[in-house]
Design a protein around this motif. Structure first.
Motif, PDB file in Angstrom:
ATOM      1  N   SER A 198       0.821  -1.207   0.000  1.00  0.00           N
ATOM      2  CA  SER A 198       0.000   0.000   0.000  1.00  0.00           C
ATOM      3  C   SER A 198       0.861   1.266   0.000  1.00  0.00           C
ATOM      4  O   SER A 198       0.627   2.189  -0.776  1.00  0.00           O
ATOM      5  N   TYR A 199       1.881   1.288   0.853  1.00  0.00           N
ATOM      6  CA  TYR A 199       2.766   2.461   0.867  1.00  0.00           C
ATOM      7  C   TYR A 199       3.439   2.649  -0.475  1.00  0.00           C
ATOM      8  O   TYR A 199       3.610   3.761  -0.946  1.00  0.00           O
ATOM      9  N   ALA A 200       3.808   1.525  -1.104  1.00  0.00           N
ATOM     10  CA  ALA A 200       4.493   1.610  -2.389  1.00  0.00           C
ATOM     11  C   ALA A 200       3.599   2.242  -3.451  1.00  0.00           C
ATOM     12  O   ALA A 200       4.087   2.728  -4.467  1.00  0.00           O
ATOM     13  N   SER A 203       0.400   5.545  -0.831  1.00  0.00           N
ATOM     14  CA  SER A 203      -0.668   5.734   0.136  1.00  0.00           C
ATOM     15  C   SER A 203      -0.118   6.262   1.463  1.00  0.00           C
ATOM     16  O   SER A 203       1.026   6.010   1.819  1.00  0.00           O
TER      17      SER A 203
END
Ligand SMILES: Nc1ncnc2c1ncn2[C@@H]1O[C@H](COP(=O)(O)OP(=O)(O)OP(=O)(O)O)[C@@H](O)[C@H]1O
Ligand SMILES: [Mg+2]
Lengths: 311, 259
Positions: A198-200, A203
Motif C-alpha cells: 500500500s505504501y508503495a 498511500s
C-alpha cells in the motif's frame, strides 16, 4: 545380511516394549486432555440442562406466546404478567449504548496503537488498557451512578437518577479495552508485506490503515465485537447499580429499566420458595439470555467465515 | 559517463550508501539507470540488492533507524529522490514496485487495480473503469479476469496475483518500476509470462529488476549490475557482462551459477 542380525528376537521385543510404553503414556496424556475438555463441555451441558428443564415447568404455566408478547413483567404480583420483552428491551438498549461507545473507541485505539504509535507508547498503553479491563464491574457501577449520571444530568436535566444511558455509557468504557486489545492483535497480525504494498502505491498511513489493514483484519475485528456484545448482554452489576431495577418496556435510553441480568440478581437475592413460578422465571430469563448470546455468536461465526483472513 | 551509444538517463545513483542503524548495507554505489530499458541487479544473497532497490521508492523510510547517504538523481527533472525535502509519498507516486511474494490487497480484482488511482483522488467511475482495463491489459491479465473483476483477488492463482500486482503498479503510470525477484515464488510457465510482460513493458516504463536467476537476467535485461557485499562491482550491457565480465568476482558468480 546385516539386517537379519539386527532384527533378532531380542532387539525386536526391546523395541516393542519401548513402543508400548510410549504408546501408554501417549494414551494417558490423551485421556487427561480429553477429561479436561469434557469437564468444560459437561459443565455447559449441565447448565443448559438445568435451564431447559426448569424452563419447561415454567412454560407449562405460562404460554410461550404470552412470554414473548406480553408488555408487562410483574411475576411477583398477584396479577402476574410474564412479558420477557420488557427485560429484553432493557438489555438491548443498554448494550446498544455500550457498543456505540465501545466499538468506535476501541477500534480507534487499536488502529492508533497498531499503526501509528511508537513502540514505547504501545508498551505503556497496553498494560494500562488491560488494567482497565481488570477493574471489578461493581466499581464501574458506582462510577456510573455517582459520577456519570450527575454529569449527564448537567447536559440533560430531565435525566432520572437511574438510566440505561448512564449504565450503558460506562459499560461501553468497560468494554473498550477488550475491543482495543483484541483488535490490535488482529491488526498487528496483518503481514507487513501488505502495508508495504500500500505504501508503495503512494498511500498514506491513515489510508493504508483504513483501506488495507482494517479489511485484512476484519475477521479478528468482528470476533472482538462479538465478544464485546456478549460482555454487554451478560453484564450485571453496572446495570443493577445504575440503571434502576424496575421492569420497563422502553427503547428510550433516558429511562430507567431492568435488564435480564439485573432481574435475575434481584430475584435470586430475594427469598422465593423453591419451585414457585417466581423462582422458575429466573431460569426462563436465563435461557433467554443464553439464546441471545448464542444468536450473536452464530452471527459472529458467520461473519468470521465470510471475512476470514485472506492475506 | 561518456556515452554516445547510451540512451537517456532515467535515474542515477551517486555515491549512495545506506545504513540499517549502524550496519552499512550499501557502500558508495554509483550507477546509471537508462530510460525505457531493463536493468537487472544480480549478486549473491545478502549483497544488498533489495536494499538498493528499496532506496528508489524510499521504502526504508517506513522503519526507524535507517539512513541514506549520497543521492539518487531522477530525470528529467533532476530531483534527488533521497533529499529530506522530498516527500517519500511524492517519490512513490512516480516509482512503482512489485514485490517478491504477490501481495494483493484483501479487495476485489477491480479495487486492487483502482487502489493507486483512488489514492491519487480519482473517483470518477468512467475514468477508473477505463484505467483498470488498460492496466489489466498491460499486466496481460485482462482476458483471464474480465468476467470476474469483482471477485476477491485472493482467489487468483499465484502467477495471476503477481500479474495483478504488476497491473496495480501500472495503473498509475509510474516512470520507474521496481521488481524484487518477482518470479521467485512462481512456476516456470507463470515466470515465462512475467518475463514476456517485462519485455513488453519497457516500451513505456523504465525497469529495475532484482533476480537470482542468471538466465532470467540474460533474457530480460538490457543492462546488468553485479553487486557484492554492498558494493557495485560491475555495471554494463547485459551481453558484455555475461560474455566477457571485466571483474573476476563477476565472472566467478556468473559461471558458478550458470554451471
Ligand atoms: N531490516 C534490516 N535490518 C538490518 N539489516 C538488514 C535488514 N534488511 C537487510 N539487512 C542486511 O542488509 C544486507 C543486504 O540485505 P538485502 O536484503 O538487501 O540482500 P539481498 O541482496 O536482497 O539478498 P537476497 O538475495 O537474499 O534477497 C544483508 O546483510 C542483510 O542482513
Ligand atoms: Mg532481496
Amino acid at each position: 545380511m546385516s539386517l537379519s542380525k539386527n532384527s533378532g528376537p531380542h532387539t525386536v521385543s526391546d523395541r516393542l516394549a519401548h513402543n508400548a510404553l510410549r504408546h501408554f503414556s501417549e494414551r494417558l496424556i490423551e485421556m487427561l486432555l480429553f477429561a479436561a475438555a469434557a469437564v468444560s463441555v459437561l459443565t455447559t451441558v449441565g447448565i443448559v440442562y438445568v435451564l431447559v428443564s426448569e424452563s419447561i415447568h415454567f412454560f407449562q404455566n405460562v404460554p410461550l406466546v404470552d412470554f414473548l408478547t406480553d408488555t408487562q413483567w410483574t411475576p411477583l404480583f398477584d396479577d402476574a404478567h410474564f412479558g420477557i420483552m420488557v427485560l429484553v428491551s432493557g438489555t438491548l438498549v443498554s448494550s446498544a449504548v455500550a457498543l456505540l461507545v465501545a466499538i468506535p473507541m476501541g477500534t480507534t485505539i487499536a488502529i492508533y496503537l497498531s499503526e501509528f504509535s511508537n513502540p514505547r507508547v504501545r508498551e505503556i498503553a497496553k498494560p494500562v488498557l488491560e488494567l482497565l479491563g481488570g477493574i471489578p464491574t461493581i466499581v464501574f457501577g458506582y462510577f456510573a451512578l455517582l459520577m456519570v449520571t450527575p454529569l449527564l444530568q448537567k447536559i440533560f436535566p430531565e435525566l432520572p437518577g437511574f438510566s440505561l444511558l448512564s449504565a450503558g455509557l460506562v459499560m461501553g468504557i468497560m468494554i473498550v479495552p477488550y475491543i482495543a486489545s483484541l483488535s490490535e492483535d488482529a491488526m498487528r497480525a496483518v503481514p507487513m508485506s501488505l502495508r508495504e504494498g500500500s505504501y508503495a502505491m503512494g498511500s498514506t498511513r491513515l489510508h493504508t490503515a483504513i483501506h488495507v489493514v482494517v479489511p485484512a483484519a476484519f475477521s479478528g475485528l468482528a470476533a472482538s465485537y462479538i465478544l464485546a456484545i456478549s460482555r454487554a448482554v451478560g453484564e450485571t452489576m453496572i446495570l443493577a447499580v445504575a440503571a434502576g431495577m424496575q421492569p420497563n418496556l422502553t427503547w428510550n435510553p433516558m429511562e430507567p429499566a431492568a435488564t435480564i441480568t439485573s432481574y435475575i440478581v434481584q430475584v435470586a437475592l430475594g427469598d422465593l420458595p423453591h419451585g414457585s413460578l417466581g423462582y422458575q422465571t429466573i431460569f426462563a430469563a436465563g435461557l433467554t439470555l443464553i439464546l441471545i448470546t448464542l444468536a450473536f455468536n452464530i452471527l459472529g461465526q458467520w461473519l468470521r467465515r465470510k471475512f476470514r483472513e485472506n492475506y | 559517463m561518456q556515452v554516445h551509444d547510451h540512451p537517456a538517463l532515467k535515474a542515477e545513483a551517486r555515491d549512495l550508501s545506506f545504513f540499517y542503524g549502524e550496519a552499512k548495507a550499501l557502500k558508495h554505489i554509483n550507477m546509471p539507470i537508462y530510460d525505457k530499458k531493463v536493468t537487472a541487479l544480480i549478486g549473491p544473497s545478502g549483497c544488498g540488492k533489495s536494499t538498493y532497490l528499496r532506496s528508489f521508492n524510499r521504502m526504508h523510510d517506513l522503519y526507524p533507524g535507517n539512513r541514506y547517504e549520497g543521492e539518487i538523481r531522477f530525470f528529467p527533472d533532476n530531483t534527488n529522490l533521497l533529499s529530506p525535502d522530498v516527500d517519500p509519498i511524492e517519490v512513490r507516486m512516480r516509482v512503482g514496485m512489485v514485490f517478491q511474494k504477490p501481495n494483493p490487497f484483501p479487495k476485489s480484482i477491480y479495487e486492487n487495480v483502482a487502489y493507486g488511482l483512488r489514492v491519487r483522488g480519482e473517483n470518477n467511475k468512467r475514468v477508473l473503469d477505463d484505467k483498470v482495463e488498460q492496466a489489466l491489459r498491460g499486466g496481460a491479465l485482462w482476458d483471464e479476469v474480465k468476467d470476474r473483476l469483482h471477485d476477491l483477488a485472493s482467489n487468483l492463482s499465484g502467477g495471476q496475483q503477481q500479474r495483478l500486482c504488476i497491473a496495480r503498479a501500472l495503473a498509475t503510470d509510474p516512470e520507474l518500476l521496481l521488481f524484487d525477484e518477482p518470479t521467485s515464488a512462481l512456476d516456470p510457465i507463470a515466470t515465462g509470462a512475467i518475463e514476456e510482460l517485462v519485455h513488453e513493458l519497457k516500451k513505456r516504463v523504465t525497469i529495475l529488476i532484482v533476480t537470482h536467476n542468471m538466465q532470467q537476467a540474460a533474457r530480460v535485461s538490457d543492462y546488468t549490475a553485479y553487486m557484492y557485499l554492498g558494493e557495485m562491482i560491475e555495471f554494463g550491457k547485459t551481453d558484455e557482462i555475461f560474455i566477457k565480465p571485466n571483474d573476476k568476482r563477476t565472472e566467478d558468480y556468473i559461471t558458478g551459477r550458470m554451471g
